[in-house]
Scaffold this active site. Structure first.
Site, mmCIF file in Angstrom:
data_model
loop_
_atom_site.group_PDB
_atom_site.id
_atom_site.type_symbol
_atom_site.label_atom_id
_atom_site.label_comp_id
_atom_site.label_asym_id
_atom_site.label_seq_id
_atom_site.Cartn_x
_atom_site.Cartn_y
_atom_site.Cartn_z
ATOM 1 N N HIS A 271 45.212 32.420 35.559
ATOM 2 C CA HIS A 271 44.390 31.876 34.277
ATOM 3 C C HIS A 271 45.228 31.436 33.358
ATOM 4 C CE1 HIS A 271 41.737 35.230 35.806
ATOM 5 N NE2 HIS A 271 41.096 34.213 35.875
ATOM 6 N N LYS B 223 43.558 28.002 44.243
ATOM 7 C CA LYS B 223 43.344 29.277 45.088
ATOM 8 C C LYS B 223 41.917 29.462 45.554
ATOM 9 C CE LYS B 223 42.130 33.299 43.322
ATOM 10 N NZ LYS B 223 41.358 34.308 43.884
ATOM 11 N N SER C 81 42.053 38.758 39.920
ATOM 12 C CA SER C 81 41.697 39.989 39.198
ATOM 13 C C SER C 81 41.224 41.106 40.318
ATOM 14 C CB SER C 81 40.331 39.457 38.374
ATOM 15 O OG SER C 81 40.655 38.503 37.538
ATOM 16 N N ARG C 82 40.869 40.588 41.615
ATOM 17 C CA ARG C 82 40.451 41.580 42.279
ATOM 18 C C ARG C 82 41.637 42.223 43.048
ATOM 19 N NH1 ARG C 82 36.198 37.781 43.774
ATOM 20 N NH2 ARG C 82 34.061 38.661 43.428
#
Ligand code: AMP
Length: 280
Positions: free
Chosen positions: A37, A149, A186-187
């Site tokens: 990010h 991504k 984030s996962r």
């Protein structure tokens, strides 16, 4: 840095900035920010006068059996990271204001949304295009930044922008990776330490595929076999798909001749990870 929760207020700020001839760069996110990010934010800061980051876990892109409730959230940390990165405005709306109880309208990119990730997530891209269209109407950006991504997402959003004449330039940034090659996400936080180690196989299998192509192998089937074999060497990994498609229509290609996307989705337990490379 300002944190704006109110939609009309965000629209007014955007309108004022446009009147002052300031360009707006926009980075839509679901929060729990990482270096991927931040790389988008940095690009925006280079190109635009004002950078807006939205933080909103969008329920319409999750199906009922997915991880909406447990999706990681930490606004305090995200706010600090945005401040440190020099973000000008964080748009952080409440769910009740983003989707009123009588919300009926969705943006649908028909056949594109049912390919690749759409096979196992049939309503996902409808949610993505709808929230991105809404955010574009709220933040009124000149530039919007997305990560490679999520290659299918980038492709679909670019098509939506073209097809619906949104006056915004889409800029796609390369995938940021952990030192072992795993695409930042984030996962990744969901992974056990063993699965986290094993997850590096996703990118290493793609890298090997790239090397095979460099060495002259152009048949998609051979490349897909190589990726499957590599991924299957990890006991707990379940392949969702390995696809080799034309970048311009997401249709499978038999031979790798033009701009080709090699995309993988795989599960560790219920954690679904995606990655891809582009062959020119
Ligand atoms: P998300 O918060 O996961 O919805 O992602 C928000 C934006 O960040 C999307 O445009 C993603 O493609 C992008 N992004 C996520 N992970 C990465 C990464 N590892 N490198 C670059 N961009 C990323």
């Amino acid at each position: 840095m300002r944190v704006i929760k109110d939609i009309p207020q965000m629209q007014k700020i955007a309108e004022d900035l446009r009147q002052q001839k300031k360009t707006i760069g926009f980075v839509p996110t679901m929060g729990f920010l990482h270096k991927g990010h931040l790389s988008l934010i940095n690009q925006s800061k280079k190109i635009a006068d004002v950078t807006v980051v939205s933080i909103y876990v969008n329920p319409t892109q999750f199906s009922p059996n997915e991880d909406f409730d447990k999706y990681p959230r930490d606004f305090k940390r995200d706010k600090l990271l945005c401040e440190m990165a020099g973000v000008d405005i964080v748009f952080y709306p409440d769910h009740e204001r983003m989707y009123l109880s009588n919300h009926f309208t969705y943006v649908i990119t028909d056949q594109l949304a049912s390919k690749l990730c759409g096979k196992s997530r049939p309503t996902h891209f409808r949610g993505v295009t709808t929230i991105v269209a809404k955010l574009f109407n709220i933040v009124k950006p000149h530039y919007a930044f997305f990560g490679q991504k999520d290659a299918q997402q980038c492709f679909i959003i670019q098509r939506m922008v073209n097809d619906l004449n949104f006056d915004v330039q889409i800029i796609i940034a390369p995938t940021k990776r952990e030192p072992d090659g795993l695409a930042m996400s984030s996962r990744n936080k969901y992974l056990s330490s063993q699965h986290r180690k094993d997850a590096a196989i996703i990118y290493s299998s793609l890298k090997k595929a790239g090397e095979l192509i460099q060495s002259g192998i152009k048949q998609s089937k051979l490349i897909m076999d190589s990726i499957h074999n590599n991924l299957q060497s990890v006991p707990d990994l379940k392949i969702d798909y390995v696809s080799i498609v034309n970048m311009n229509n997401l249709e499978p290609v038999e031979n790798i001749t033009e701009q080709t996307l090699i995309a993988v989705a795989a599960y560790f337990g219920s954690t679904r990870l995606i990655d891809n490379i582009i062959i020119n």
